[in-house]
Each structure stands twice: as C-alpha cells, then as structure tokens.
Design a protein around this motif. Structure first.
Motif, mmCIF file in Angstrom:
data_model
loop_
_atom_site.group_PDB
_atom_site.id
_atom_site.type_symbol
_atom_site.label_atom_id
_atom_site.label_comp_id
_atom_site.label_asym_id
_atom_site.label_seq_id
_atom_site.Cartn_x
_atom_site.Cartn_y
_atom_site.Cartn_z
ATOM 1 N N UNK A 126 -1.186 10.810 16.415
ATOM 2 C CA UNK A 126 -0.393 10.917 15.091
ATOM 3 C C UNK A 126 -1.681 11.839 14.008
ATOM 4 N N UNK A 127 -2.573 11.716 14.708
ATOM 5 C CA UNK A 127 -4.119 12.215 13.436
ATOM 6 C C UNK A 127 -3.442 13.806 14.181
ATOM 7 N N UNK A 128 -3.643 14.297 15.732
ATOM 8 C CA UNK A 128 -3.986 15.194 16.174
ATOM 9 C C UNK A 128 -1.629 16.054 15.695
ATOM 10 N N UNK A 187 1.395 7.092 8.653
ATOM 11 C CA UNK A 187 1.532 5.970 10.402
ATOM 12 C C UNK A 187 -0.111 6.178 10.541
ATOM 13 N N UNK A 188 -1.300 6.580 10.672
ATOM 14 C CA UNK A 188 -1.779 7.085 11.757
ATOM 15 C C UNK A 188 -2.493 5.653 11.153
ATOM 16 N N UNK A 189 -3.077 5.767 9.816
ATOM 17 C CA UNK A 189 -4.501 5.307 9.256
ATOM 18 C C UNK A 189 -3.638 3.556 8.870
ATOM 19 N N UNK A 190 -2.654 3.926 8.108
ATOM 20 C CA UNK A 190 -1.800 2.939 7.486
ATOM 21 C C UNK A 190 -1.482 1.893 8.635
ATOM 22 N N UNK A 245 0.892 -1.500 -0.041
ATOM 23 C CA UNK A 245 0.174 -0.042 -0.161
ATOM 24 C C UNK A 245 1.267 1.371 -0.293
ATOM 25 N N UNK A 246 1.710 1.374 1.051
ATOM 26 C CA UNK A 246 2.851 2.418 0.890
ATOM 27 C C UNK A 246 3.243 2.591 -0.345
ATOM 28 N N UNK A 277 -4.735 -1.921 15.297
ATOM 29 C CA UNK A 277 -5.958 -1.475 15.226
ATOM 30 C C UNK A 277 -7.226 -2.355 15.705
ATOM 31 N N UNK A 278 -7.173 -2.757 13.708
ATOM 32 C CA UNK A 278 -8.151 -3.518 13.397
ATOM 33 C C UNK A 278 -7.769 -5.113 13.902
#
Lengths: 213, 146
Positions: free
Chosen positions: A85-87, A127-130, A10-11, A136-137
């Motif tokens: 990371x989102x923040x 980083x946060x989503x990928x 994906x990256x 997390x999932x």
C-alpha cells in the motif's frame, strides 16, 4: 471491538478535519481508489496466493480470532501488505505529478491529476497506517512484542519517494525563479517599450529603478 | 496465482494510464529500457547468471530447497529490487541535470519534468508489483513452519 471503534473514530476525525463544509464529494476519485486500493491487492495475490490473501484480509477486517493461532507468517503477510500500500501511494503521487507536469498548459485538466496525486497518498496512508498498521501492532503484541521477521523491502519505494520530493522542490524553485525573471523582464519591457535581454545586468536593473522612481 | 496477480496488477496500471486523457504521456520507451535492461545487466554482474536464474526459478516454481539456498535467493531478489529503484532514481537525477540546461524556457520545463519522472515511476512499479511479491513469496516459502 476497541480497534474498530478507534479506527472509525480516527478516520472520521481525519475526514471531519478535511471537510469544513461538510461535503465529502471531493474526497472520492475513482482513479486514486483503483491505483491505491485495488492494485496492491493484486500484488498481494501474486505474493501470497488466494487462500493466504483471503485469510489476511479476513483477519484485517475481523481482527484476531480465538480459534486460530497467529504466527510470524501472518505478521509478515500483514507487513508486506502494508508495504504494498505504501508503494501504491508512491505510484499514485508519481503518476499524478507526471500528469500535472504534462498538462500544465490546460489548467482545467489538472483536477484529475491533482486528485490522483493527493487522494492517492491519502488513501494509501489511511489503509497502510490506520488499518493495517494497527493490526500489525496487535499481532506483534499477541506474539509477545517486537517480533523480528524478515523485513519486506519498503526502502526502494521510500527512497524513490524521497528523490521525487527533493526534485519537486528543486523544480519548483527553478520554475519560480525563471517565471520571476521573465516577469521582471516583461515589466522592464513595458517600461522601456522596447525588447530587453532576458538576463538582466546591474546597469539594466539600475535603469529599471530609475524609470520606476 | 503469480501470473494472475501480476497480470491483473499490470493491466490495472495500464487501464489507469489509458483512462487519462492522453495515454501517450505515460509512455517513454527509453525510460522503460533503462529501468529494465540496466538493472538486469547489473544484477548479472553482481550475482551471476546462475544465482539470478536460480532465484527466479525458486520464486516461480513450487520447489522448496533448504534454508540457506532460499535466503540466498531472497537476497538476490532484494538486490535486484534495490538496483531497479536505484536506476530509476539515477535516471531521474540525470534528467534533472538536463532540465537545468533548459531552465530558461518555462514552456519546455514542465513537460520535460514529466518525462524525467517517468523512469522513477516505472522503477517503483517494477520493484513494488513484480520483484517484491517474488521476494515475499520466497520468504513465506522459507518460513513455512513458523
């Protein structure tokens, strides 16, 4: 193994799509890396403590280990890290936007500001989503699916980001309208060879079109 | 670990600001006062002095009280975080209204827009780097057996 393979693919796909000429140099900005990749780690250090942060990062990079059991606390730590990371992405885009606004008189100095703004969000989302999102999932699935843990507060950052985007769009519209107005006044000035008021009335516009026609 | 993490995070923010060409453009004392003092007054009004200081004490020390008290402290810090960001957003919107007054001068408009965004930046930094770690710490403390 499958997760790592998926992450790498994906990256790589994202980087390939962003780089038609095959050069990745412009995807590297030290300021953006520092703001979006390092600072959230310090916030996590303050929140979790050194040992728990180490455990979280080890899990993040190596995946679930069969020797230890995942708990709700692990899931909460991962979600918190993702929110940090989102923040950080929000901080980067705001900092970059401020630098862009205040250095607009010098176009050559806009590069680092734009890099901080755009690349910061890019790194943070990567980083946060990928990376963390998939972990997390994975933990969620290991714990039985849709585990309800206390939700870390990401809403302030998201709201702030939404306000910023809204204001940016309005500012852009304002700026374009003002510049367009000034440009029209300048054209009329050139046509008439005389100063004109900035605000054009109907008669002045009609005069302008008469001159043009 | 909390002071070390905070110190490193805030030093990093300062370092990035000062590495840019003009560090002064990232500093606005009025914005800083607005996003620190006003939420503090509001949280004291909403939750009271005792609840707020108890929440800070629980987050900063190693004490582990019963679950209800910790949930209460976590809620207090969540409200504080929301108030800080709300103040930043409010200040930015007020600044935007001010920008409407000077929109006939494009040379002033963009530099002022940068200043207007500063409260939002400070608010996000305060909420994300200081208040949210405290809140996470409280949650982890109150769920040690899960």
């Amino acid at each position: 193994m499958g997760t790592i393979f998926g992450l790498v693919c994906a990256t790589g796909l994202v980087l390939f799509m962003m780089s038609p000429r095959g050069s990745f140099g412009y995807l590297v900005s030290l300021e953006a890396i520092w703001v979006t990749l390092i600072i959230p780690l310090f916030a996590a250090l303050a929140a979790f403590g050194f040992m728990d942060l180490r455990k979280t990062l080890r899990f993040l990079l190596r995946g679930p280990d069969h020797s230890n059991v995942m708990t709700k606390r692990d899931l909460y730590r991962l979600r918190s890290l993702r929110n940090f990371y989102r923040s950080a992405g929000c901080i980067a885009i705001l900092g970059g936007a401020i630098m862009i606004c205040q250095n607009n008189a010098e176009p050559w100095s806009l590069g680092p500001a734009i890099a901080l703004s755009a690349l910061g969000v890019f790194y943070a989302l990567l980083v946060a989503e990928l990376l963390i999102g998939t972990r997390c999932m994975q933990v969620d699935r290991l714990l039985g699916g849709r585990v309800s843990v206390g939700q870390p507060s990401v809403r302030p950052a998201v709201e702030a980001f939404a306000v910023f985007v809204f204001i940016s769009i309005l500012l852009l519209v304002m700026y374009l309208s003002v510049v367009g107005h000034k440009l029209a006044a300048h054209v009329v000035d050139l046509m008439h060879d005389a100063p004109v008021p900035i605000l054009l009335g109907v008669e002045e516009v009609l005069d302008f079109w008469e001159v043009v026609i | 670990m909390i002071p070390l993490g905070w110190m490193l995070a805030l030093l990093s923010v300062l370092a990035v600001s000062f590495l840019s060409d003009d560090a002064a453009q990232m500093v606005d004392v009025h914005s800083l006062i607005l996003v620190t003092v006003v939420p503090l007054i509001l949280i004291l009004g909403v939750c009271g002095f005792q609840r707020f200081t108890r929440a800070l004490k629980m987050a900063l020390t190693e004490q582990i009280p019963d679950g209800d008290a910790l949930t209460d402290c976590e809620t207090t810090l969540a409200i504080f975080s929301r108030l800080t960001t709300a103040c930043g957003s409010f200040a930015t919107i007020m600044g935007f209204v001010y920008l409407l007054a000077i929109m006939d001068d494009p040379d002033k408009l963009l530099p002022k827009a940068g200043v207007v965004l500063l409260p939002l930046l400070y608010a996000v930094i305060l909420a994300a780097l200081i208040i949210d770690p405290l809140r996470c710490r409280l949650w982890l403390k109150s769920n040690q057996t899960k």
